[in-house]
Design a protein around this motif. Structure first.
Motif, mmCIF file in Angstrom:
data_model
loop_
_atom_site.group_PDB
_atom_site.id
_atom_site.type_symbol
_atom_site.label_atom_id
_atom_site.label_comp_id
_atom_site.label_asym_id
_atom_site.label_seq_id
_atom_site.Cartn_x
_atom_site.Cartn_y
_atom_site.Cartn_z
ATOM 1 N N PRO A 1 0.839 -1.210 0.000
ATOM 2 C CA PRO A 1 0.000 0.000 0.000
ATOM 3 C C PRO A 1 0.866 1.250 0.000
ATOM 4 C CG PRO A 1 0.055 -0.988 2.180
ATOM 5 C CD PRO A 1 0.890 -1.872 1.308
ATOM 6 N N LEU A 2 1.654 1.405 -1.037
ATOM 7 C CA LEU A 2 2.636 2.484 -1.132
ATOM 8 C C LEU A 2 2.745 2.963 -2.578
ATOM 9 C CD1 LEU A 2 5.586 0.871 0.871
ATOM 10 C CD2 LEU A 2 4.297 2.871 1.607
ATOM 11 N N ALA A 3 3.194 4.203 -2.748
ATOM 12 C CA ALA A 3 3.470 4.742 -4.086
ATOM 13 C C ALA A 3 4.900 5.274 -4.093
ATOM 14 C CB ALA A 3 2.483 5.863 -4.403
ATOM 15 N N PHE A 4 5.703 4.811 -5.044
ATOM 16 C CA PHE A 4 7.101 5.259 -5.135
ATOM 17 C C PHE A 4 7.265 6.301 -6.232
ATOM 18 C CE2 PHE A 4 8.939 0.907 -3.607
ATOM 19 C CZ PHE A 4 8.514 1.193 -2.329
ATOM 20 N N ASP A 5 8.237 7.158 -6.011
ATOM 21 C CA ASP A 5 8.552 8.242 -6.933
ATOM 22 C C ASP A 5 9.533 7.721 -7.999
ATOM 23 O OD1 ASP A 5 8.945 10.664 -8.075
ATOM 24 O OD2 ASP A 5 10.166 11.482 -6.431
ATOM 25 N N SER A 6 9.004 6.899 -8.932
ATOM 26 C CA SER A 6 9.851 6.309 -9.984
ATOM 27 C C SER A 6 9.438 6.867 -11.335
ATOM 28 C CB SER A 6 9.690 4.789 -9.995
ATOM 29 O OG SER A 6 10.046 4.240 -8.755
ATOM 30 N N GLY A 7 10.131 6.462 -12.381
ATOM 31 C CA GLY A 7 9.766 6.897 -13.729
ATOM 32 C C GLY A 7 8.559 6.135 -14.248
ATOM 33 N N ALA A 8 8.105 6.508 -15.457
ATOM 34 C CA ALA A 8 6.895 5.912 -16.025
ATOM 35 C C ALA A 8 7.031 4.403 -16.231
ATOM 36 C CB ALA A 8 6.566 6.580 -17.353
ATOM 37 N N GLU A 9 8.263 3.925 -16.422
ATOM 38 C CA GLU A 9 8.472 2.478 -16.620
ATOM 39 C C GLU A 9 8.567 1.736 -15.292
ATOM 40 O OE1 GLU A 9 8.416 1.086 -19.691
ATOM 41 O OE2 GLU A 9 7.948 3.140 -20.328
ATOM 42 N N GLY A 10 8.390 2.498 -14.190
ATOM 43 C CA GLY A 10 8.497 1.854 -12.875
ATOM 44 C C GLY A 10 9.934 1.644 -12.437
ATOM 45 N N LYS A 11 10.855 2.312 -13.095
ATOM 46 C CA LYS A 11 12.279 2.170 -12.759
ATOM 47 C C LYS A 11 12.817 3.511 -12.240
ATOM 48 C CE LYS A 11 12.586 -2.072 -14.411
ATOM 49 N NZ LYS A 11 12.931 -2.444 -15.763
ATOM 50 N N PRO A 12 13.680 3.551 -11.257
ATOM 51 C CA PRO A 12 14.123 2.382 -10.518
ATOM 52 C C PRO A 12 12.987 1.814 -9.677
ATOM 53 C CG PRO A 12 14.968 4.366 -9.474
ATOM 54 C CD PRO A 12 14.302 4.800 -10.742
ATOM 55 N N ALA A 13 13.032 0.508 -9.462
ATOM 56 C CA ALA A 13 11.946 -0.148 -8.733
ATOM 57 C C ALA A 13 11.869 0.381 -7.304
ATOM 58 C CB ALA A 13 12.162 -1.657 -8.739
#
Ligand code: NDP
Length: 307
Positions: free
Chosen positions: A117-129
């Protein structure tokens, strides 16, 4: 009888095999992973694979499934496949699912879980994971985790690409919010769960709401420390089985899914015996954890889930 034959019914009406093959994989085992999975399916009789976009094993799983289905050794509907949306793709679970489906060489998964239940500040491709700041802290966005769940509901209702949806690593408070604010009851909630962490309140809450609980790290993760728990060893002696059979039946006999992992092909091939633990023995295993709580997945993501 093998515990791999036990089924549980989801709130969608579909059956889920109670024991799933955990597919987190060490880097050095990857070249053996496909053979291990074939042993799991063809020799041990596993019918349930638990994977995730994040694990990096989906391509390997896809190659095995494609080979076994293509050669007629198994049918797609014989295998229950779960994948998960990682927090770096919180804003686009459809993209996450489509990437997983492509790698798995499948048209649909049986269960799609929100991994955390979290949202990470990554790029559109989900990288870096796992994006980190200069101090090494994970860059977590101040976003409501239900945003991802709402998008998953849309996938469930409109695409046919996920036969069921669920969550992972939610607390009871989070599940309550989800039930109050959205209109699909998760089919499953996957959490760390074992005799050191029986999660009694969460298990009861899920039972009341017909959410199947899935137990991850059932052996206590790396090194399987839970095999040494005294009450587990006592019960293994009583029933003449390996302690791993007690740790698996602790869940399977209580109507929960359990996701053990092994990179040892002989252990995979052995599978798990059915042990009809009594209600009193199940309670005794819970009580051990109430008195000796220990969480093994204690990285910065798992310690204190935010409400
Ligand atoms: P487990 O609790 O399954 O423990 C794995 C360890 O147990 C390995 O070191 C393995 O060693 C050992 N082991 C397995 N069988 C035996 C045996 N018979 N005797 C002695 N040792 C044994 O750990 P995981 O943390 O990996 O969890 C399992 C699965 O749960 C994952 O693969 C994943 O699918 C899921 N998971 C989900 C999470 C989530 O956030 N939703 C988080 C973590 C896990 P060996 O390989 O040598 O057999």
């Amino acid at each position: 009888m093998s515990a791999l034959n036990i089924d549980i019914t989801l709130n969608t009406g579909a059956k889920i095999p109670a024991v799933g093959f955990g597919t987190v994989c060490d880097e050095e085992f990857r070249y053996k992973f496909k053979d291990a999975l074939k042993v799991a399916i063809l020799e041990a009789g596993y019918r349930h694979i638990d994977t995730a976009w994040y694990y990096g094993t989906e391509k390997l799983i896809g190659e095995v499934l494609s080979e076994l289905i293509g050669s007629g050794k198994i049918k797609r509907e014989d295998i229950f496949v779960t994948t998960k949306v990682w927090p770096s793709l919180w804003n686009n679970p459809l993209k996450s699912l489509e990437t997983s489906l492509k790698d798995l060489q499948l048209d649909y998964v049986d269960l799609l879980l929100q991994h955390w239940p979290l949202a990470f500040d990554s790029g559109a491709e989900g990288k870096p994971a796992v994006p980190r700041d200069a101090d090494g802290n994970v860059r977590i966005l101040d976003v409501d985790y239900l945003e991802t769940w709402k998008k998953m509901i849309d996938i469930y209702k409109n695409t046919g690409k996920a036969k069921a949806i669920g969550v992972s690593n939610y607390t009871v408070a989070m599940l309550k919010r989800l039930l109050d604010q959205t209109d699909v009851v998760p089919a499953a909630e996957q959490v760390e769960l074992h005799p050191h962490l029986p999660q009694v309140e969460l298990v009861q809450f899920c039972k009341e709401h017909k959410i199947v609980v899935e137990a991850y790290s059932p052996l206590g993760s790396n090194g399987a420390p839970n095999l040494k728990i005294p009450v587990v060893q006592e019960l293994a002696t009583k029933y003449g089985v390996h302690p791993v059979d007690i740790l698996v039946n602790y869940h399977a006999q209580a109507g929960r899914v359990v996701l053990p992992r092994s990179q040892n092909v002989n252990r995979i091939r052995t599978g798990f015996k059915v042990v009809k633990l009594t209600a009193e023995e199940l309670k005794k295993l819970d009580q051990f954890g109430v008195e000796n709580p220990k969480r093994f997945i204690t990285d910065s993501l798992g310690k204190e889930p935010r409400l």
